[in-house]
Design a protein around this motif. Structure first.
Motif, PDB file in Angstrom:
ATOM      1  N   SER A  65      -9.895  -2.973  60.279  1.00  0.00           N
ATOM      2  CA  SER A  65     -10.335  -2.754  61.348  1.00  0.00           C
ATOM      3  C   SER A  65     -10.637  -0.977  61.985  1.00  0.00           C
ATOM      4  O   SER A  65     -11.559  -1.034  62.831  1.00  0.00           O
ATOM      5  CB  SER A  65     -10.684  -3.712  62.340  1.00  0.00           C
ATOM      6  N   LEU A  66      -9.767  -0.355  60.415  1.00  0.00           N
ATOM      7  CA  LEU A  66      -9.263   0.642  61.599  1.00  0.00           C
ATOM      8  C   LEU A  66      -9.786   1.955  60.615  1.00  0.00           C
ATOM      9  O   LEU A  66     -10.100   1.625  59.660  1.00  0.00           O
ATOM     10  CB  LEU A  66      -8.013   1.302  60.935  1.00  0.00           C
ATOM     11  N   ASP A  67      -9.604   2.837  61.597  1.00  0.00           N
ATOM     12  CA  ASP A  67     -10.844   4.587  61.016  1.00  0.00           C
ATOM     13  C   ASP A  67      -9.874   4.819  60.415  1.00  0.00           C
ATOM     14  O   ASP A  67     -10.134   5.802  59.375  1.00  0.00           O
ATOM     15  CB  ASP A  67     -11.616   4.810  61.633  1.00  0.00           C
ATOM     16  N   ILE A  68      -8.382   4.608  61.061  1.00  0.00           N
ATOM     17  CA  ILE A  68      -6.780   5.762  60.608  1.00  0.00           C
ATOM     18  C   ILE A  68      -5.892   5.047  61.012  1.00  0.00           C
ATOM     19  O   ILE A  68      -6.008   4.179  61.923  1.00  0.00           O
ATOM     20  CB  ILE A  68      -7.479   7.204  61.357  1.00  0.00           C
ATOM     21  N   LEU A  69      -4.639   5.356  60.296  1.00  0.00           N
ATOM     22  CA  LEU A  69      -3.595   4.284  60.708  1.00  0.00           C
ATOM     23  C   LEU A  69      -2.781   5.446  60.823  1.00  0.00           C
ATOM     24  O   LEU A  69      -2.244   6.436  59.575  1.00  0.00           O
ATOM     25  CB  LEU A  69      -2.949   3.232  59.697  1.00  0.00           C
ATOM     26  N   THR A  70      -1.339   5.284  61.635  1.00  0.00           N
ATOM     27  CA  THR A  70      -0.428   6.895  61.663  1.00  0.00           C
ATOM     28  C   THR A  70       0.817   5.587  62.291  1.00  0.00           C
ATOM     29  O   THR A  70       0.654   4.771  62.374  1.00  0.00           O
ATOM     30  CB  THR A  70      -0.427   7.158  63.128  1.00  0.00           C
ATOM     31  N   TYR A  71       1.330   6.086  62.415  1.00  0.00           N
ATOM     32  CA  TYR A  71       3.156   5.273  62.982  1.00  0.00           C
ATOM     33  C   TYR A  71       4.074   5.895  63.899  1.00  0.00           C
ATOM     34  O   TYR A  71       3.578   7.563  64.126  1.00  0.00           O
ATOM     35  CB  TYR A  71       3.662   4.761  61.121  1.00  0.00           C
ATOM     36  N   GLU A  72       4.557   5.356  64.586  1.00  0.00           N
ATOM     37  CA  GLU A  72       5.488   5.693  65.823  1.00  0.00           C
ATOM     38  C   GLU A  72       7.154   6.023  65.099  1.00  0.00           C
ATOM     39  O   GLU A  72       7.766   6.858  66.172  1.00  0.00           O
ATOM     40  CB  GLU A  72       5.339   5.192  66.990  1.00  0.00           C
ATOM     41  N   PHE A  73       7.546   5.546  64.461  1.00  0.00           N
ATOM     42  CA  PHE A  73       8.741   5.471  63.865  1.00  0.00           C
ATOM     43  C   PHE A  73       9.276   5.779  61.978  1.00  0.00           C
ATOM     44  O   PHE A  73       7.829   4.792  61.402  1.00  0.00           O
ATOM     45  CB  PHE A  73       9.598   4.612  64.805  1.00  0.00           C
ATOM     46  N   ILE A  88      -7.557   2.699  53.263  1.00  0.00           N
ATOM     47  CA  ILE A  88      -7.632   3.406  55.079  1.00  0.00           C
ATOM     48  C   ILE A  88      -6.707   4.517  54.676  1.00  0.00           C
ATOM     49  O   ILE A  88      -5.086   4.631  54.224  1.00  0.00           O
ATOM     50  CB  ILE A  88      -6.517   2.099  55.912  1.00  0.00           C
ATOM     51  N   THR A  89      -6.778   5.804  55.076  1.00  0.00           N
ATOM     52  CA  THR A  89      -5.898   6.531  55.324  1.00  0.00           C
ATOM     53  C   THR A  89      -4.738   6.380  56.344  1.00  0.00           C
ATOM     54  O   THR A  89      -5.018   6.206  57.135  1.00  0.00           O
ATOM     55  CB  THR A  89      -6.747   7.825  55.943  1.00  0.00           C
ATOM     56  N   ILE A  90      -3.690   6.798  55.696  1.00  0.00           N
ATOM     57  CA  ILE A  90      -2.144   6.513  56.280  1.00  0.00           C
ATOM     58  C   ILE A  90      -2.348   8.033  56.668  1.00  0.00           C
ATOM     59  O   ILE A  90      -2.186   9.046  56.355  1.00  0.00           O
ATOM     60  CB  ILE A  90      -1.699   5.920  56.445  1.00  0.00           C
ATOM     61  N   TYR A  91      -2.298   9.032  58.302  1.00  0.00           N
ATOM     62  CA  TYR A  91      -0.993  10.210  58.477  1.00  0.00           C
ATOM     63  C   TYR A  91      -0.211   9.805  59.295  1.00  0.00           C
ATOM     64  O   TYR A  91      -0.202   9.284  60.407  1.00  0.00           O
ATOM     65  CB  TYR A  91      -2.906  11.245  58.505  1.00  0.00           C
ATOM     66  N   PRO A  92       0.958  10.788  59.577  1.00  0.00           N
ATOM     67  CA  PRO A  92       1.172  11.907  58.575  1.00  0.00           C
ATOM     68  C   PRO A  92       1.772  11.343  56.873  1.00  0.00           C
ATOM     69  O   PRO A  92       1.624   9.568  56.833  1.00  0.00           O
ATOM     70  CB  PRO A  92       2.621  11.961  59.133  1.00  0.00           C
ATOM     71  N   ILE A 288      -2.926  13.374  67.592  1.00  0.00           N
ATOM     72  CA  ILE A 288      -3.973  12.352  67.374  1.00  0.00           C
ATOM     73  C   ILE A 288      -5.428  13.645  67.075  1.00  0.00           C
ATOM     74  O   ILE A 288      -6.057  13.294  65.832  1.00  0.00           O
ATOM     75  CB  ILE A 288      -4.537  11.867  68.770  1.00  0.00           C
ATOM     76  N   ARG A 289      -5.591  14.667  67.824  1.00  0.00           N
ATOM     77  CA  ARG A 289      -6.356  15.434  67.238  1.00  0.00           C
ATOM     78  C   ARG A 289      -6.379  15.701  65.612  1.00  0.00           C
ATOM     79  O   ARG A 289      -7.079  16.000  64.544  1.00  0.00           O
ATOM     80  CB  ARG A 289      -5.864  16.640  67.961  1.00  0.00           C
ATOM     81  N   ALA A 290      -4.629  15.764  65.724  1.00  0.00           N
ATOM     82  CA  ALA A 290      -4.733  16.424  63.670  1.00  0.00           C
ATOM     83  C   ALA A 290      -4.910  15.304  62.981  1.00  0.00           C
ATOM     84  O   ALA A 290      -5.525  15.297  61.535  1.00  0.00           O
ATOM     85  CB  ALA A 290      -3.191  16.588  63.446  1.00  0.00           C
ATOM     86  N   ILE A 291      -4.812  13.655  63.316  1.00  0.00           N
ATOM     87  CA  ILE A 291      -4.746  13.148  62.201  1.00  0.00           C
ATOM     88  C   ILE A 291      -6.481  12.367  62.135  1.00  0.00           C
ATOM     89  O   ILE A 291      -7.321  11.932  60.901  1.00  0.00           O
ATOM     90  CB  ILE A 291      -4.386  11.853  63.047  1.00  0.00           C
ATOM     91  N   SER A 292      -7.640  12.932  63.332  1.00  0.00           N
ATOM     92  CA  SER A 292      -8.459  12.176  63.299  1.00  0.00           C
ATOM     93  C   SER A 292      -9.464  13.454  63.052  1.00  0.00           C
ATOM     94  O   SER A 292     -10.755  13.126  62.893  1.00  0.00           O
ATOM     95  CB  SER A 292      -8.720  11.753  64.932  1.00  0.00           C
ATOM     96  N   GLY A 293      -9.155  14.269  62.969  1.00  0.00           N
ATOM     97  CA  GLY A 293      -9.810  15.831  62.066  1.00  0.00           C
ATOM     98  C   GLY A 293     -10.456  16.472  63.163  1.00  0.00           C
ATOM     99  O   GLY A 293     -11.149  17.615  63.713  1.00  0.00           O
ATOM    100  N   LEU A 294     -10.142  16.431  64.249  1.00  0.00           N
ATOM    101  CA  LEU A 294     -10.243  17.004  65.033  1.00  0.00           C
ATOM    102  C   LEU A 294      -9.693  18.778  65.345  1.00  0.00           C
ATOM    103  O   LEU A 294      -8.317  18.583  65.278  1.00  0.00           O
ATOM    104  CB  LEU A 294     -10.045  16.739  67.059  1.00  0.00           C
ATOM    105  N   PRO A 295     -10.344  19.799  65.815  1.00  0.00           N
ATOM    106  CA  PRO A 295      -9.404  20.732  66.166  1.00  0.00           C
ATOM    107  C   PRO A 295      -7.895  21.041  66.636  1.00  0.00           C
ATOM    108  O   PRO A 295      -8.257  20.690  67.808  1.00  0.00           O
ATOM    109  CB  PRO A 295     -10.440  22.305  66.965  1.00  0.00           C
ATOM    110  N   LEU A 296      -7.435  21.658  66.741  1.00  0.00           N
ATOM    111  CA  LEU A 296      -5.772  21.435  67.251  1.00  0.00           C
ATOM    112  C   LEU A 296      -5.773  22.567  67.921  1.00  0.00           C
ATOM    113  O   LEU A 296      -6.669  23.626  68.290  1.00  0.00           O
ATOM    114  CB  LEU A 296      -4.858  21.920  66.199  1.00  0.00           C
ATOM    115  N   LEU A 297      -4.783  22.314  69.310  1.00  0.00           N
ATOM    116  CA  LEU A 297      -5.339  23.332  70.022  1.00  0.00           C
ATOM    117  C   LEU A 297      -4.189  24.690  69.802  1.00  0.00           C
ATOM    118  O   LEU A 297      -3.315  23.980  69.523  1.00  0.00           O
ATOM    119  CB  LEU A 297      -5.649  22.803  71.455  1.00  0.00           C
ATOM    120  N   SER A 298      -4.168  25.902  70.904  1.00  0.00           N
ATOM    121  CA  SER A 298      -3.004  26.702  70.273  1.00  0.00           C
ATOM    122  C   SER A 298      -2.138  25.948  71.214  1.00  0.00           C
ATOM    123  O   SER A 298      -3.045  26.253  72.514  1.00  0.00           O
ATOM    124  CB  SER A 298      -3.388  27.891  70.448  1.00  0.00           C
ATOM    125  N   PRO A 299      -1.117  26.170  71.270  1.00  0.00           N
ATOM    126  CA  PRO A 299      -0.511  25.451  72.595  1.00  0.00           C
ATOM    127  C   PRO A 299       0.028  26.555  73.466  1.00  0.00           C
ATOM    128  O   PRO A 299       0.944  27.609  72.834  1.00  0.00           O
ATOM    129  CB  PRO A 299       1.314  25.309  72.000  1.00  0.00           C
TER     130      PRO A 299
END
Ligand SMILES: Nc1ncnc2c1ncn2[C@@H]1O[C@H](COP(=O)(O)OP(=O)(O)O)[C@@H](O)[C@H]1O
Ligand SMILES: [Mg+2]
Length: 356
Positions: A65-73, A88-92, A288-299
């Motif tokens: 049911s997901l659009d994108i999958l990521t992981y925390e460890f 399904i796309t997995i990022y990283p 979340i921005r990087a993996i969902s295709g939203l523009p990154l912000l300049s820190p």
């Protein structure tokens, strides 16, 4: 706008908890997969699927049911992910996980890129280790190739008799033996790379470990401009060569102005927790921005900041009053060596235009 609506996270610990909050900030729904029903992320996510990380069928069902999958460890069986990524796309990218979860592959990858590491040796059994320690007459840290974190799976040996004492069973899992480096400092770089290959790095952190566990991160790290730039350059090289997407944390030792990469984590990183309070963008939102295709912000860092982990306790020894923010992860049981929360202490008077 991103076409992504439902984000899945494998793992339900504090990193997943803080990622979930950023998902909510950006209007995404977040679904957690982890074995425990009362995990830290369960309190702040849309749904939770309880299952073993090795249960390929359950993982596949979870990801439907997901659009994108990521992981925390890192300690996930990648063969399951290899199957899921057909659907399904997995990022990283799974490749970066496969490299990072095996210390020998990780360090070999770094060497192939011409990046300095501490000298390391592959040790598959005890006789390899005996030979090495006898021959080299150096201090070593023996690290299991896989499944180590927070200093777990690591044993320091001073010399041959120390080795015989500490390894009485003479049976070891596949490991590496790393020469101990008497470093001047430990620093880390957290950066994000997006689907277009654009990279944004956060300010370097200076890290103190106690017993192999991160205790504090002081930002900015007290290092020269050249060292800082070199650390960012090395981190970018790693991310680009992995075709990385998401936030990555790169840990360095600094000795006599020379940088050695210790390891990298294909995920948000404990030494980046300061970004929650002293930056225009947190590492969690940036991921979340990087993996969902939203523009990154300049820190942009608003202030000098110290992050302290609460390890095995819910309380700080010092009283931090103003300009500090406490995070508790909602873990039901306090255990020695367990990360229970952290505190960000904003340093007054330093680059604090937005905090005045
Ligand atoms: N070769 C080394 N020389 C000196 N200290 C080391 C070395 N390797 C690890 N350490 C210390 O142990 C900590 C944890 O080791 P690390 O390899 O980062 O494993 P983990 O995956 O558990 O974080 C490091 O941050 C550092 O303080
Ligand atoms: Mg580490």
């Amino acid at each position: 706008m991103s076409p992504i609506k439902n984000i899945g996270i494998i793992g339900g610990g504090q990193l997943a908890r803080m990622l979930s909050m950023s998902c909510a900030d950006l209007g995404f729904h977040v679904h957690i997969y982890c074995p425990e029903s009362d995990c830290p992320a369960a309190q702040v996510s849309n749904s939770i699927t309880n299952g073993d990380y090795k249960d390929k069928n359950k993982l596949r069902h979870f990801s439907k049911s997901l659009d994108i999958l990521t992981y925390e460890f890192e300690n996930i069986d990648s063969s399951g992910l290899r199957e899921i990524e057909k659907e399904i796309t997995i990022y990283p990218p799974v490749k970066s996980l496969e490299i990072a979860q095996d210390r020998f592959l990780e360090k070999s990858f770094l060497l192939d890129l011409g990046i300095r590491t501490t000298p390391f040796y592959k040790v598959d059994d005890f006789s390899d280790l005996e030979l090495l320690v006898k021959k080299k007459k150096k201090q070593f840290i023996i690290k299991t190739r896989r499944f180590g974190y927070d200093g777990k799976g690591q044993i320091r040996v001073k010399n041959y008799s120390d080795l015989r004492q500490k390894f009485s069973k003479q049976l070891i899992p596949p490991s590496i033996a790393e020469e101990v480096l008497d470093f001047d400092k430990e620093i880390s770089i957290i950066l994000a790379r997006d689907t277009k290959g654009e990279i944004k790095a956060f300010e370097a952190a200076e890290n103190q470990h106690k017993g192999g566990i991160l205790f504090s991160s002081l930002v900015p790290a007290k290092i020269s401009k050249e060292t800082r730039q070199e650390a960012i350059l090395i981190s970018k090289k790693i991310a680009s060569n992995l075709n990385y997407i998401g936030v990555i944390g790169v840990e360095f030792f600094l000795k006599n102005q020379k940088l050695y990469v210790n390891e990298f984590a294909p995920r948000v990183h404990n030494s980046g927790h300061w970004t929650m309070d002293a930056s225009n963008i947190s590492q969690f939102e940036q991921h979340i921005r990087a993996i969902s295709g939203l523009p990154l912000l300049s820190p942009e860092r608003y202030a000098d900041v110290n992050m302290y982990n609460l390890i095995g306790t819910l309380h700080t020894k010092k009283q931090f009053h103003t300009n500090s923010k406490l995070y508790l992860y909602g873990k039901s049981e306090v255990r020695s060596g367990r990360k229970m929360g952290h505190i960000n202490v904003i340093k007054k008077g330093a680059k604090s235009s937005l905090l005045e």
